[in-house]
Design an enzyme around this catalytic site. Structure first.
Site, PDB file in Angstrom:
ATOM      1  N   SER A  87      -0.445 -13.317  32.381  1.00 31.71           N
ATOM      2  CA  SER A  87       0.221 -12.851  31.190  1.00 31.71           C
ATOM      3  C   SER A  87       1.270 -13.964  30.747  1.00 31.71           C
ATOM      4  O   SER A  87       1.322 -14.869  31.118  1.00 31.71           O
ATOM      5  CB  SER A  87       1.060 -11.784  31.950  1.00 31.71           C
ATOM      6  OG  SER A  87       2.267 -11.503  31.078  1.00 31.71           O
ATOM      7  N   GLU A  91       3.966 -13.483  30.097  1.00 33.58           N
ATOM      8  CA  GLU A  91       5.507 -13.462  30.639  1.00 33.58           C
ATOM      9  C   GLU A  91       5.567 -14.430  31.587  1.00 33.58           C
ATOM     10  O   GLU A  91       6.722 -14.679  32.060  1.00 33.58           O
ATOM     11  CB  GLU A  91       5.437 -12.198  31.357  1.00 33.58           C
ATOM     12  CG  GLU A  91       5.689 -10.535  30.711  1.00 33.58           C
ATOM     13  CD  GLU A  91       6.953 -10.800  29.915  1.00 33.58           C
ATOM     14  OE1 GLU A  91       8.081 -11.297  30.185  1.00 33.58           O
ATOM     15  OE2 GLU A  91       7.022 -10.006  28.725  1.00 33.58           O
ATOM     16  N   TYR A 125       7.793  -9.721  37.537  1.00 32.62           N
ATOM     17  CA  TYR A 125       6.647  -9.673  37.220  1.00 32.62           C
ATOM     18  C   TYR A 125       6.026 -11.138  36.612  1.00 32.62           C
ATOM     19  O   TYR A 125       5.030 -11.630  37.073  1.00 32.62           O
ATOM     20  CB  TYR A 125       6.460  -8.626  35.936  1.00 32.62           C
ATOM     21  CG  TYR A 125       4.962  -8.551  35.383  1.00 32.62           C
ATOM     22  CD1 TYR A 125       4.032  -7.801  35.828  1.00 32.62           C
ATOM     23  CD2 TYR A 125       4.835  -9.253  34.225  1.00 32.62           C
ATOM     24  CE1 TYR A 125       2.814  -7.673  35.398  1.00 32.62           C
ATOM     25  CE2 TYR A 125       3.508  -9.226  33.601  1.00 32.62           C
ATOM     26  CZ  TYR A 125       2.447  -8.611  34.018  1.00 32.62           C
ATOM     27  OH  TYR A 125       1.310  -8.470  33.582  1.00 32.62           O
TER      28      TYR A 125
END
Length: 329
Positions: A134, A136, A158
């Site tokens: 991701s 992120e 996460y």
């Protein structure tokens, strides 16, 4: 039973990406196997049309019960299926929720990924492996756009767990010779997006407000900017990664950012509404230390894989709104 050129195993097959990937692989002549949880409440609406198709289910598509935390059941599935390609898409996928359940998020994303890499390493015929990573992982990025060489700076449990997965994927690739590709995907949406994600929350709420079923919507920070693409394009990229001669890591992104306010405005405009009449800010929905802007540089994927995006930002929102109207009827 018909002979298949390739066999794919997908965790997270009932999710947004998993369902589109299953359709893509079936269309390419694969035998597709999916890992699903045994639950008292079935949430398989995204692949329900495939399950109901007698020409597909039980002939080209098969589902297997297992849990990411259950080593024995996963090993049995790998032994039975002997996949040529393995796509690991499952796990806690909500950034905001990861602040509330950081331990479970780490267990499902980080620890279970290592477990699955170990299982793949033990296979007599080791599959090509795709790991869902991701944007992120970049978190509070200092660069205007991020590529495969950009430093990791996650700002959520996460993101931190996904960064761990990228590193472990590289370790298993370099140390054990596994064909592991890390797909570093930026935000990708579709009508199959889960209702707990802000984009779907916006679209569904706009449809309900237009229909007189709801009066208002509360959101967090409207100024954040994200790189939004369509899930159909991104699963194509996943597949392309595993068709290469050598494994590598790839960023998949559009290279354009839009604010959440932009998304909100277009979604409400579709229903001939002005979001300012019914949307308010609730600090409860503002995440701690949230990245203000994330934009991906997918030059490598476009040049090496020949990958491209086919949906515009406006087309993604329009499609989501069109489906929301149907669901609201």
């Amino acid at each position: 039973m018909a002979e298949f050129h390739k066999t794919a195993l997908i965790t997270g097959i009932t999710g947004q990406d998993g369902s589109y990937l299953a359709e893509l692989l079936l269309g390419k002549g694969y035998q597709v196997h999916g890992v699903v949880r045994r639950s008292s409440s079935f949430n398989r609406w995204r692949i329900d049309h495939l399950i109901k198709d007698k020409a597909i289910y039980g002939k080209k598509l098969f589902l297997h019960y297992a849990d990411l935390n259950d080593d024995a059941s996963l090993r049995r599935i790998f032994k039975k299926v002997s996949p040529t390609e393995f796509y690991h898409l499952a796990g806690q996928s909500h950034v905001g929720l990861s602040f509330e359940i950081p331990e479970l998020t780490t267990q499902e994303i980080a620890n279970c990924t290592v477990k699955l890499l170990e299982i793949c390493r033990d296979q007599e015929r080791q599959p090509k492996i795709y790991l869902a990573c991701s944007s992120e992982i970049f978190g509070d990025a200092q660069e205007s756009s991020q590529n495969e060489e950009s430093p990791f700076n996650p700002t959520s449990p996460y993101g931190a767990a996904k960064a761990f997965c990228v590193h472990m994927g590289r370790v298993f690739r370099q140390s054990y010779g596994l064909f592991v590709c890390n797909g570093i995907l930026y935000n990708h949406e579709s009508p199959r997006r889960g209702e707990n994600f802000v984009t779907q929350k916006i679209v569904r709420s706009a449809a309900e407000i237009a229909a007189g079923k709801k009066d208002s919507l509360e959101l967090g920070n409207l100024e954040i900017e994200r790189d939004w693409g369509h899930a159909k394009d991104y699963v194509e990229g996943m597949w392309l990664m595993l068709q290469q001669e050598k494994p590598n890591d790839y960023v998949l992104a559009t290279g354009e950012t839009h604010s959440l306010k932009d998304f909100l405005s277009l979604a409400f405009e579709y229903f001939e509404l002005d979001y300012r009449d019914s949307v308010s800010i609730n600090k409860r929905f503002v995440r701690p230390n949230e990245p203000q802007r994330l934009c991906g540089d997918s030059t490598k994927a476009r040049s090496v894989l020949g990958w491209e995006t086919t949906y515009s930002f406006e087309e993604i929102i329009r499609e989501m709104c069109e489906v929301a109207v149907i669901l609201d009827q």
